[in-house]
Design a protein around this motif. Structure first.
Motif, PDB file in Angstrom:
ATOM      1  N   ASN A 283       3.413 -44.448   3.154  1.00  0.00           N
ATOM      2  CA  ASN A 283       4.512 -44.192   4.098  1.00  0.00           C
ATOM      3  C   ASN A 283       4.324 -44.821   5.475  1.00  0.00           C
ATOM      4  O   ASN A 283       5.137 -44.618   6.359  1.00  0.00           O
ATOM      5  N   ARG A 284       3.218 -45.575   5.630  1.00  0.00           N
ATOM      6  CA  ARG A 284       3.004 -46.233   6.919  1.00  0.00           C
ATOM      7  C   ARG A 284       3.874 -47.480   7.031  1.00  0.00           C
ATOM      8  O   ARG A 284       4.426 -47.952   6.032  1.00  0.00           O
ATOM      9  N   SER A 285       3.889 -48.074   8.232  1.00  0.00           N
ATOM     10  CA  SER A 285       4.620 -49.345   8.354  1.00  0.00           C
ATOM     11  C   SER A 285       3.904 -50.364   7.459  1.00  0.00           C
ATOM     12  O   SER A 285       2.680 -50.284   7.274  1.00  0.00           O
ATOM     13  N   ASN A 286       4.655 -51.291   6.925  1.00  0.00           N
ATOM     14  CA  ASN A 286       4.113 -52.197   5.904  1.00  0.00           C
ATOM     15  C   ASN A 286       3.281 -53.300   6.565  1.00  0.00           C
ATOM     16  O   ASN A 286       3.508 -54.489   6.334  1.00  0.00           O
ATOM     17  N   THR A 287       2.320 -52.893   7.397  1.00  0.00           N
ATOM     18  CA  THR A 287       1.616 -53.858   8.242  1.00  0.00           C
ATOM     19  C   THR A 287       0.108 -53.751   8.089  1.00  0.00           C
ATOM     20  O   THR A 287      -0.443 -52.653   7.966  1.00  0.00           O
TER      21      THR A 287
ATOM     22  N   MET B  89       1.683 -59.044  -1.631  1.00  0.00           N
ATOM     23  CA  MET B  89       2.170 -57.652  -1.531  1.00  0.00           C
ATOM     24  C   MET B  89       3.324 -57.503  -0.570  1.00  0.00           C
ATOM     25  O   MET B  89       3.746 -56.389  -0.304  1.00  0.00           O
ATOM     26  N   ASN B  90       3.756 -58.634  -0.042  1.00  0.00           N
ATOM     27  CA  ASN B  90       4.893 -58.605   0.858  1.00  0.00           C
ATOM     28  C   ASN B  90       4.657 -57.710   2.080  1.00  0.00           C
ATOM     29  O   ASN B  90       5.549 -56.978   2.504  1.00  0.00           O
ATOM     30  N   CYS B  91       3.431 -57.730   2.595  1.00  0.00           N
ATOM     31  CA  CYS B  91       3.204 -56.963   3.812  1.00  0.00           C
ATOM     32  C   CYS B  91       3.145 -57.910   5.001  1.00  0.00           C
ATOM     33  O   CYS B  91       3.006 -59.125   4.843  1.00  0.00           O
ATOM     34  N   LYS B  92       3.243 -57.319   6.174  1.00  0.00           N
ATOM     35  CA  LYS B  92       3.239 -58.140   7.380  1.00  0.00           C
ATOM     36  C   LYS B  92       1.807 -58.152   7.921  1.00  0.00           C
ATOM     37  O   LYS B  92       1.220 -57.074   8.103  1.00  0.00           O
ATOM     38  N   LEU B  93       1.277 -59.342   8.149  1.00  0.00           N
ATOM     39  CA  LEU B  93      -0.080 -59.427   8.702  1.00  0.00           C
ATOM     40  C   LEU B  93       0.027 -59.783  10.186  1.00  0.00           C
ATOM     41  O   LEU B  93       0.510 -60.854  10.541  1.00  0.00           O
ATOM     42  N   VAL B  94      -0.400 -58.852  11.021  1.00  0.00           N
ATOM     43  CA  VAL B  94      -0.375 -59.108  12.463  1.00  0.00           C
ATOM     44  C   VAL B  94      -1.782 -59.479  12.897  1.00  0.00           C
ATOM     45  O   VAL B  94      -2.730 -58.696  12.704  1.00  0.00           O
ATOM     46  N   LYS B  95      -1.925 -60.697  13.451  1.00  0.00           N
ATOM     47  CA  LYS B  95      -3.262 -61.163  13.828  1.00  0.00           C
ATOM     48  C   LYS B  95      -3.488 -61.012  15.328  1.00  0.00           C
ATOM     49  O   LYS B  95      -2.621 -61.380  16.130  1.00  0.00           O
ATOM     50  N   ILE B  96      -4.638 -60.505  15.688  1.00  0.00           N
ATOM     51  CA  ILE B  96      -4.988 -60.325  17.092  1.00  0.00           C
ATOM     52  C   ILE B  96      -5.691 -61.597  17.580  1.00  0.00           C
ATOM     53  O   ILE B  96      -6.712 -61.991  17.003  1.00  0.00           O
TER      54      ILE B  96
ATOM     55  N   PHE C 244      -1.016 -49.743   7.740  1.00  0.00           N
ATOM     56  CA  PHE C 244      -1.688 -48.990   6.664  1.00  0.00           C
ATOM     57  C   PHE C 244      -3.133 -49.461   6.500  1.00  0.00           C
ATOM     58  O   PHE C 244      -3.940 -48.780   5.882  1.00  0.00           O
ATOM     59  N   ALA C 245      -3.443 -50.637   7.053  1.00  0.00           N
ATOM     60  CA  ALA C 245      -4.827 -51.122   6.934  1.00  0.00           C
ATOM     61  C   ALA C 245      -5.226 -51.980   8.124  1.00  0.00           C
ATOM     62  O   ALA C 245      -4.393 -52.663   8.718  1.00  0.00           O
ATOM     63  N   VAL C 246      -6.514 -51.920   8.432  1.00  0.00           N
ATOM     64  CA  VAL C 246      -7.120 -52.837   9.393  1.00  0.00           C
ATOM     65  C   VAL C 246      -8.215 -53.575   8.621  1.00  0.00           C
ATOM     66  O   VAL C 246      -8.982 -52.946   7.881  1.00  0.00           O
ATOM     67  N   VAL C 247      -8.252 -54.898   8.776  1.00  0.00           N
ATOM     68  CA  VAL C 247      -9.327 -55.669   8.133  1.00  0.00           C
ATOM     69  C   VAL C 247     -10.135 -56.356   9.227  1.00  0.00           C
ATOM     70  O   VAL C 247      -9.573 -57.046  10.081  1.00  0.00           O
ATOM     71  N   ILE C 248     -11.427 -56.143   9.208  1.00  0.00           N
ATOM     72  CA  ILE C 248     -12.302 -56.861  10.133  1.00  0.00           C
ATOM     73  C   ILE C 248     -13.357 -57.607   9.316  1.00  0.00           C
ATOM     74  O   ILE C 248     -13.501 -57.370   8.111  1.00  0.00           O
ATOM     75  N   THR C 249     -14.076 -58.491   9.984  1.00  0.00           N
ATOM     76  CA  THR C 249     -15.012 -59.346   9.251  1.00  0.00           C
ATOM     77  C   THR C 249     -16.423 -59.210   9.806  1.00  0.00           C
ATOM     78  O   THR C 249     -16.622 -59.262  11.024  1.00  0.00           O
TER      79      THR C 249
END
Ligand code: 0PR
Length: 388
Positions: free
Chosen positions: A115-119, A137-144, A166-171
């Motif tokens: 139910n989160r924003s598709n981001t 997955m048709n989600c929006k990837l917002v890059k910092i 709905f997710a944060v990805v770090i490396t």
């Protein structure tokens, strides 16, 4: 011709083998790591024991734990070792590598937080497989924007507040420079905002815990409370054959999100994005862990780091170059006047293979386990020659 697959006669025939070798030799002249000229790729020659184990279990399918329960037992041992290494985690799956792990982690996150924003939020240093995941997955990837630095946790917090992802990805070990995003600081945010945090440690996963323990780096990699999953590739610094990735979850509830009912199988379900998987990969990781334990990876981390520092010093002595100090065993450099693409062309023409760090307009050397100081000495001589 007799049935060559069931009977030995044909396989023992000399003429037959001569024909086979002739065909294979036509294409066998590939560059090889042992020549010391593949200096840019995150690949290496697998350990002979790993290759042996791979071949011994080459008939097995890691997606069928009913027929091949031994593979499942080995996999459980591997997960147990990784739980020790990362001080946490509960379950894990075999993947084909960092790309599949990232896609799978994002799929799990999407299912956990429907139910989160598709981001998805990620620093701009994130691996391209995360773009791929969002494409699928048709989600929006917002890059910092990070300007070539590890992401700043308070800036990331602003993005999380703004986008409710709905997710944060770090490396932990970025592709172009080997940077480590602040896992601990961001895990605290992930906990506070209740967001899925995936740590892509495909490259750095078998380096960071050891370099941290030796005081070489200040950022550790572990299952801090807010970390939901960690990916690590054994076909990078783990000396296993390609494809050998592992995706670890901090909860079985997460890994179960990517198990799909498949009633026709004996197991009744399929877990992960792929179907049939190489049990040989599991056997190869397992045998190295059984024989050498995690010490093997500690030795590799220290060796590759030391050679990276050696490379850094040798290249820095060439005044025309700007060399970025390694964090993990990745050395990035550029010429002060010659464009990096032109420099790359000159290096390629000498038979050396480097990759690019486009965000820094520079070239990337990854010190993998096969790289020796003598390879670096030869390489530095070539660089000196081509920039004069
Ligand atoms: N995450 C990070 C941080 C990575 O550096 C990589 C690979 C991956 C995920 C993806 O891993 P797999 O390729 O195992 O799926 N980066 C490699 C590199 O930069 C691999 C690579 C090389 C991928 C060449 C594609 C390619 O054409 O060397």
């Amino acid at each position: 011709m007799k049935n060559m697959f069931c009977h030995g006669e044909v396989l023992l025939d000399r003429k037959f083998w001569e024909a086979v070798l002739e065909l294979l030799k036509k294409y066998s002249n590939t560059p090889h790591h042992k020549d010391g000229k593949i200096l840019g790729s995150m690949t290496t020659t697998p350990h002979p024991l790993a290759v042996y184990a791979y071949l011994m279990f080459i008939h097995t399918n890691a997606s069928d734990p009913v027929i091949f329960k031994e593979i499942e037992n080995m996999m459980n041992d591997i997960i147990y070792e990784l739980i020790k290494l990362y001080h946490g985690g509960e379950s894990g799956i075999l993947t084909s590598g960092g790309t599949e792990s990232n896609i799978a982690a994002i799929l799990v996150a999407k299912k956990i937080f429907p139910n989160r924003s598709n981001t998805v939020i990620a620093p701009d240093t994130v691996h391209v497989s995360v773009d791929k995941a969002c494409d699928i997955m048709n989600c929006k990837l917002v890059k910092i924007p990070t300007n070539g630095n590890p992401v700043n946790a308070s800036i990331l917090e602003e993005y999380v507040r703004k986008y409710n992802p709905f997710a944060v990805v770090i490396t932990a070990g970025t592709t172009e420079r080997g940077l480590i995003d602040p896992v601990k600081g961001i895990s605290e945010l992930a906990e506070e905002y209740n967001v899925y945090l995936h740590v892509d440690a495909a490259y750095g996963g078998l380096l960071i815990p050891f370099l941290y323990r030796h005081g070489i780096i200040g950022e550790n990699l572990k299952f801090y409370n807010g970390v939901s999953s960690i990916s690590v590739d054994f076909h990078k610094n783990g000396l296993a054959p390609i494809p050998s990735g592992i995706l670890l979850f901090n909860s079985k509830r997460y890994s179960e999100k990517i198990c799909y009912k498949a009633e026709y199988t004996l197991y009744g379900k399929y877990c992960g994005l792929l179907g049939t998987r190489p049990g040989g990969s599991v056997a190869s990781i397992w045998i190295l862990l059984k024989i050498y334990g995690l010490d093997l990876y500690e030795k590799i981390a220290l060796k590759t780091y030391n050679i990276a520092m050696y490379t850094y010093r040798r290249l820095s002595a060439l005044k025309e170059l700007k060399v970025f100090k390694p964090i993990l065993p990745i050395v990035v450099f550029k010429h002060k006047y010659i464009d990096y693409i032109e420099l790359l062309q000159r290096i390629l023409s000498k038979g050396y293979f480097l990759y690019k760090s486009p965000s820094l307009e520079a070239l990337r050397i990854v010190i993998m386990p096969h790289v020796e100081k003598s390879h670096i000495d030869d390489f530095v001589n070539i660089v000196r020659e081509i920039i004069q």
